[in-house]
Design a protein around this motif. Structure first.
Motif, mmCIF file in Angstrom:
data_model
loop_
_atom_site.group_PDB
_atom_site.id
_atom_site.type_symbol
_atom_site.label_atom_id
_atom_site.label_comp_id
_atom_site.label_asym_id
_atom_site.label_seq_id
_atom_site.Cartn_x
_atom_site.Cartn_y
_atom_site.Cartn_z
ATOM 1 N N PHE A 137 -8.577 3.083 -17.723
ATOM 2 C CA PHE A 137 -9.030 2.045 -17.003
ATOM 3 C C PHE A 137 -9.942 1.103 -17.081
ATOM 4 C CE2 PHE A 137 -10.113 1.690 -12.302
ATOM 5 C CZ PHE A 137 -9.667 1.490 -11.300
ATOM 6 N N LEU A 148 1.214 -0.784 -0.097
ATOM 7 C CA LEU A 148 -0.174 -0.028 -0.058
ATOM 8 C C LEU A 148 1.009 1.131 -0.204
ATOM 9 C CD1 LEU A 148 -2.888 -1.720 2.840
ATOM 10 C CD2 LEU A 148 -2.465 -0.705 0.356
ATOM 11 N N ASN A 175 -10.056 -7.103 -5.093
ATOM 12 C CA ASN A 175 -10.022 -6.716 -6.642
ATOM 13 C C ASN A 175 -9.500 -5.397 -6.963
ATOM 14 O OD1 ASN A 175 -10.280 -9.097 -7.495
ATOM 15 N ND2 ASN A 175 -13.210 -9.023 -7.632
ATOM 16 N N ASN A 183 -9.618 -7.492 -16.658
ATOM 17 C CA ASN A 183 -9.600 -8.034 -15.188
ATOM 18 C C ASN A 183 -10.951 -9.295 -15.021
ATOM 19 O OD1 ASN A 183 -7.704 -7.756 -14.555
ATOM 20 N ND2 ASN A 183 -8.294 -6.327 -13.199
ATOM 21 N N LEU A 197 -7.589 -3.940 -5.717
ATOM 22 C CA LEU A 197 -5.722 -3.889 -4.973
ATOM 23 C C LEU A 197 -5.061 -4.109 -6.225
ATOM 24 C CD1 LEU A 197 -3.429 -2.594 -3.259
ATOM 25 C CD2 LEU A 197 -3.644 -5.208 -2.464
ATOM 26 N N VAL A 198 -5.821 -5.371 -6.807
ATOM 27 C CA VAL A 198 -4.851 -6.065 -7.791
ATOM 28 C C VAL A 198 -5.377 -5.214 -9.325
ATOM 29 C CG1 VAL A 198 -5.162 -7.844 -9.988
ATOM 30 C CG2 VAL A 198 -5.581 -8.979 -7.396
ATOM 31 N N THR A 199 -6.410 -4.796 -9.624
ATOM 32 C CA THR A 199 -6.095 -3.483 -10.043
ATOM 33 C C THR A 199 -5.308 -2.516 -10.237
ATOM 34 O OG1 THR A 199 -8.754 -4.207 -10.847
ATOM 35 C CG2 THR A 199 -8.431 -2.382 -11.593
ATOM 36 N N ALA A 200 -5.578 -2.015 -9.514
ATOM 37 C CA ALA A 200 -4.486 -0.724 -8.679
ATOM 38 C C ALA A 200 -3.016 -0.997 -9.283
ATOM 39 C CB ALA A 200 -4.291 -0.405 -7.516
ATOM 40 N N ILE A 201 -2.563 -2.563 -9.131
ATOM 41 C CA ILE A 201 -1.104 -2.856 -9.400
ATOM 42 C C ILE A 201 -1.102 -2.788 -10.832
ATOM 43 C CG2 ILE A 201 0.117 -4.744 -9.022
ATOM 44 C CD1 ILE A 201 -1.218 -5.267 -6.375
ATOM 45 N N ASP A 202 -1.960 -3.363 -11.703
ATOM 46 C CA ASP A 202 -1.906 -3.229 -13.056
ATOM 47 C C ASP A 202 -2.246 -1.694 -13.847
ATOM 48 O OD1 ASP A 202 -2.259 -5.832 -13.163
ATOM 49 O OD2 ASP A 202 -3.499 -6.352 -13.563
ATOM 50 N N LEU A 203 -2.484 -1.404 -12.525
ATOM 51 C CA LEU A 203 -2.693 -0.088 -14.044
ATOM 52 C C LEU A 203 -2.404 1.266 -14.587
ATOM 53 C CD1 LEU A 203 -4.710 2.617 -13.568
ATOM 54 C CD2 LEU A 203 -3.969 4.238 -11.747
ATOM 55 N N LEU A 252 2.020 1.619 -3.257
ATOM 56 C CA LEU A 252 1.292 1.802 -4.348
ATOM 57 C C LEU A 252 0.793 3.490 -4.035
ATOM 58 C CD1 LEU A 252 -0.906 -1.286 -4.711
ATOM 59 C CD2 LEU A 252 0.788 -0.366 -7.004
ATOM 60 N N LEU A 299 -9.391 -1.698 -18.452
ATOM 61 C CA LEU A 299 -8.638 -2.889 -17.824
ATOM 62 C C LEU A 299 -9.585 -3.429 -17.087
ATOM 63 C CD1 LEU A 299 -5.777 -2.894 -17.107
ATOM 64 C CD2 LEU A 299 -6.129 -1.933 -15.099
ATOM 65 N N LEU A 300 -10.417 -2.291 -16.404
ATOM 66 C CA LEU A 300 -11.544 -3.480 -15.388
ATOM 67 C C LEU A 300 -12.066 -4.740 -16.519
ATOM 68 C CD1 LEU A 300 -12.983 -1.455 -13.217
ATOM 69 C CD2 LEU A 300 -11.758 -2.890 -12.727
ATOM 70 N N LEU A 353 1.255 5.608 -7.597
ATOM 71 C CA LEU A 353 -0.021 6.087 -7.977
ATOM 72 C C LEU A 353 -0.651 6.336 -7.827
ATOM 73 C CD1 LEU A 353 -0.132 2.063 -8.346
ATOM 74 C CD2 LEU A 353 0.564 4.071 -10.156
#
Lengths: 337, 275, 291
Positions: free
Chosen positions: B255, B19, C108, B262, C110-116, B22, B258-259, B26
């Motif tokens: 984004f 965290l 989920n 996933n 978090l995983v998406t944030a990692i991939d961002l 990130l 990307l969702l 990010l």
């Protein structure tokens, strides 16, 4: 296994050491942030100025350079690129530095000739034998002629190009703005590739073989014709062109902070001195110094030149009318599609 | 699922570090973008996003990325099939080469492709005879994006194809179905989820691509100007508000894609016959 | 989430019965089509880099590669990679550990944030850091006062590269760790091993190949990143030009042969990456690992 990996680590450390040991001793540095086609010129000037400075003061200096589209370079300096001096393609980009408080508003009056130690103009570069018979700006608007010029939004050269074409349209129509606009629109409809910098345009035209005519800095065109591809291209001098004045200045805020003002000022004065003028002429920039100008007279033919102040009322106005967001250039492109 | 919290140690440390990293790398930067966008005058924001030049750039970016992803969909399936099912000389080499676009810097790819496909290049010269121009046209953008997206479909489809049980094909053949029929009725539906995932990945990659495209595209506003270049140009003309607005919208769309990826890969991770 | 870049795989050779194969003509045509595609999009670009690089002979080639500015660019790129890869490795392990060994709400997301960063255009990634640390940016004035340089210097280049490459190790490890489960670790802990021991002696060997992959991928991308670095570099010759930027600079100076010569270095590195990847796959398949 362990032994081998240890040996490998040692080897890697040695290699890294060799790679990083090369960094030289601490010396004073100067950063000159410049526009695209001046690379070769400043490369040579930097070496001789560093030598000159050492004999004059005994101090060893290193001059770094950064090149790119003029607008982009100014943006980088505004964003914090620590340029001791900037040598850009047009005054407007340096005005932006003044607006952000990096230099005083009166920067342009601090050095002779509006702070422009050399000038140039915009000319047309065509392929050998001039197969499309291009003589003047009006030929660029002819259907079937492919034009290469950079994007005025990002390139200084492109702005000078655009304004030259506009002025020529004005002259042909006796000052009719609408006619000039139509004329420039027709030229840009013929543009095949709109690169972001002057250099990229030259590469597109010369190396990729795209287009019938390249609108370019005179110095860039001479470089191609005299040095790079002597037998493949010729220069066409248009009946009228703009007096392009690429200005230079010390960036006060940076130079004062880094304590380099003395060197920076000497560096710019060096541009005006006989040696700098000679070198500028050698790299196809029109020198200011009378003696050098006479020596290189054959290289620079007489062109009917106008200044941006005469026709467009200065950069601030020209930018607002033509190059701002939603300005004339944008409208020409959006209407063209 | 594996988590029985309490038995394995290190949750706090791992989660904390993740965290923190990130957040620093990010959240703060993306937050700055959103913050910056919030200070943009809404009218100016809307005007930038809906200007015909921005829309043209969006159209080109999405269009070219879509076409390139389609090309990669077809040829990716073909390549995966040929690499998994057939034997030919130097097959291992070709298989390894498929990953080249992942490893080759995009600027190098851009310069190489431009040199190749320009009117005087090795390939461009022959295409010019046929009246096809690739470099400095939208086709050039498609070519560059095809290159960068090439490995995705191949690499997502290959494992599925490899693990496909021979039994279903045998059954189909013994029931008298032809190869074509077997392929379209049985094999293709099995490959589809993986292919779609690969397609989406290639599409997402193509959307953001910058380095390889700027060399080959010609960069004409309204015609061959991709969205990342437009952002760059806005930055270079001091128009931070405009750049931020376009970047934010573009980011939001990416984004969203990307969702979708996933969600898709979640579904294709639980196919009936694998595991 | 499965990363398409390989992933250890098993190869099994078996002849296919005729009824499950296509007629030779169809096979030939399909293979030919696939190979033409490979030729046009992979082999020719590869070939042209080396052809142009050697267009003026070996002398010119080695002069371009060993020229001081080229060496400095190589140094900067190596330095950046040496900083970026270990940090992202740590992050990748931590993130994979948290995501695959534990259950928690918001996983989920978090995983998406990692991939961002994977879906963010590199240009935007670079711009983010200019918005933050540029002189006109959020922290600009604060940094300026303290004379800390971030953008247009090494820290900016490192940050932009970190951002772009941050998902690579994590994305490689997460699916691997998930599929491996945690029985061994749980057993080790039950038998009295400390957390650190369990991690070093059990988990690390289990994910060794995945780690290698991630590192290779991450290094390749760090070395080659162009768009993001281009925004934050400032293009100071020999100071803030990485190897890809050096290539672009040479290209813009009409030194095409030199540009392609330096580009060929990057291309060779890319090929080495592919060979390493092949080797790892091979080793992994020998050990029957990575199901």
């Amino acid at each position: 296994m362990r032994n081998r990996s240890r040996r490998f680590a040692l080897l890697a450390a040695l290699a890294a050491g060799a790679l990083f040991a090369a960094s030289g001793a601490a010396e004073t540095t100067l950063l000159n942030v410049s526009y695209d086609p001046t690379r070769e010129f400043y490369q040579e000037l930097n070496v001789s100025f560093a030598k000159e400075w050492e004999t004059r003061t005994g101090e060893k200096i290193a001059i770094n350079q950064s090149h790119g589209g003029s607008g982009k370079q100014a943006r980088s300096v505004i964003d914090g690129l620590e340029a001791d001096v900037v040598t850009l393609a047009l005054a407007y980009d340096i005005d932006m530095l003044a607006e952000k408080g990096l230099i005083p508003k009166n920067w342009q009056s601090r050095l002779p000739h509006n702070s422009c130690p050399y000038t140039s103009t915009m000319v047309l570069l065509v392929r050998k034998g001039n197969p499309k018979n291009i003589k003047d700006w009006s030929d660029l608007a002819r259907p079937g002629v492919e034009v290469v010029t950079p994007n005025p939004k990002t390139s200084g050269a492109a702005r000078w190009n655009y304004l030259s074409a506009w002025a020529s349209g004005l002259e042909a129509s006796g000052g009719d703005e609408a006619a000039a606009r139509d004329f420039v629109a027709r030229i840009y409809r013929n543009v095949k590739v709109l690169d972001t910098g002057a250099r990229a345009s030259t590469v597109t035209f010369v190396e990729r073989g795209i287009g019938d005519v390249l609108v370019a800095w005179e110095n860039e065109a001479l470089l191609v014709v005299r040095k790079l591809n002597p037998d493949e291209f010729e220069i066409v001098i248009p009946s009228l062109s703009i007096l392009a004045e690429p200005p230079v200045t010390v960036v006060d805020r940076v130079a004062d902070k880094r304590g380099t003002r003395k060197i920076a000022e000497a560096y710019l004065e060096y541009l005006y001195a006989p040696f700098g003028q000679e070198l500028a002429a050698k790299h196809y920039y029109r020198p200011r110094l009378e003696a050098v100008r006479e020596e290189y007279a054959a290289q620079f033919p007489e062109v009917k030149l106008f200044t941006i102040d005469e026709v467009f009322g200065g950069w601030a106005k020209a930018t607002a009318v033509h190059f701002s967001d939603g300005g004339m250039f944008d409208r020409i492109f959006e209407a063209g599609k | 699922m594996s988590g029985r919290r309490g038995v394995l140690p290190g949750f706090g440390l791992a989660m904390g570090f993740t965290l923190w990293y990130l957040g620093l790398l990010l959240l703060i930067p993306v937050g700055a973008l959103v913050l910056k966008a919030a200070t943009v005058d809404p009218e100016k924001f809307a005007a930038t996003i809906t200007s015909s030049r921005t829309l043209a750039a969006f159209r080109l970016s999405f269009g070219a990325a879509l076409v390139a992803a389609c090309i990669n969909g077809v040829f990716g399936l073909l390549l995966a099939w040929v690499l998994e099912r057939y034997d030919f000389p130097l097959k291992r080499l070709v298989d390894g080469l498929v990953d080249l676009p992942f490893a080759l810097p995009t600027a190098v790819a851009g310069i190489a492709l431009t040199t190749l496909y320009a009117g005087n290049g090795w390939v461009g010269r022959h295409l010019a005879v046929l009246g096809i121009e690739v470099a400095y046209t939208p086709l050039g953008v498609v070519a560059a994006l095809t290159f960068v997206g090439l490995p995705f479909v191949v690499r997502t489809v290959q494992p599925v194809l490899r693990d496909l049980p021979a039994a279903i094909e045998e059954a189909s053949a013994s029931l008298g179905a032809g190869r074509l029929q077997t392929f379209f009725r049985l094999i293709f539906p099995e490959l589809l989820p993986a292919a779609v995932t690969g397609f989406t990945l290639a599409f997402a990659r193509g959307l953001g691509e910058y380095g390889s495209v700027i060399f080959i595209s010609g960069n004409m506003p309204m015609k061959t100007e991709i969205t990342p270049l437009l952002i760059m140009i806005k930055l270079e003309e001091y128009d931070y508000a405009g750049a931020t607005a376009i970047a934010l919208v573009f980011l939001a769309i990416s984004f969203a894609i990307l969702l979708v990826i996933n969600a898709l890969s979640l579904r294709s991770a639980h196919p009936v016959r694998r595991g | 989430m499965k990363l398409p870049f390989g992933g250890p795989k098993r190869r099994e050779k078996k002849g296919r019965p005729r009824s499950l194969n296509e007629p030779p003509l169809v096979r030939g045509l399909l293979t030919a089509a696939a190979l033409v595609f490979i030729l046009l999009f992979l082999l020719l670009p590869l070939g042209i880099v080396f052809a142009k690089a050697l267009a003026e002979g070996w002398g010119m080639y080695s002069r371009s590669v060993f020229e001081p500015y080229a060496l400095r660019a190589i140094r900067l790129t190596v330095l950046t990679t040496l900083i970026v890869v270990p940090l992202n490795l740590l992050f990748g392990i931590a993130a994979a550990w948290a995501v695959s060994k534990f259950d928690f709400r918001g996983k989920n997301l978090l995983v998406t944030a990692i991939d961002l960063p994977f879906s963010v255009s590199p240009v935007i990634s670079g711009m983010l850091f200019v918005l933050l640390f540029g002189a006109q940016g959020l922290f600009g004035p604060w940094l300026l006062e303290r004379d800390i340089k971030i953008v247009f210097a090494l820290p900016g280049i490192v940050l932009a590269t970190l951002f772009v490459t941050s998902p690579l190790v994590a994305r490689e490890l997460i699916p691997l760790m998930r599929s491996q489960g945690s029985e061994e670790e749980e057993m080790a802990v039950t038998l009295g091993a400390s957390g650190l021991q369990t991690f070093l002696k059990v988990s690390i060997p289990k994910m060794k190949w995945g780690l290698f992959y991630g590192v290779i991928l991450c290094s390749a991308r760090s070395i080659g990143e162009f768009g993001a670095v281009s925004v934050v570099s400032g293009h100071i010759r020999g100071l803030t030009t990485t190897v890809p930027l050096h290539v672009e600079m040479l290209y813009n100076e009409y030194q095409f042969t030199a540009a392609f010569a330096v580009a060929s270095l990057l291309t060779m590195l890319a090929l080495v990456t592919l060979v390493l990847k092949g080797l790892i796959e091979w080793r992994a398949s020998l050990r029957g690992e990575g199901k």
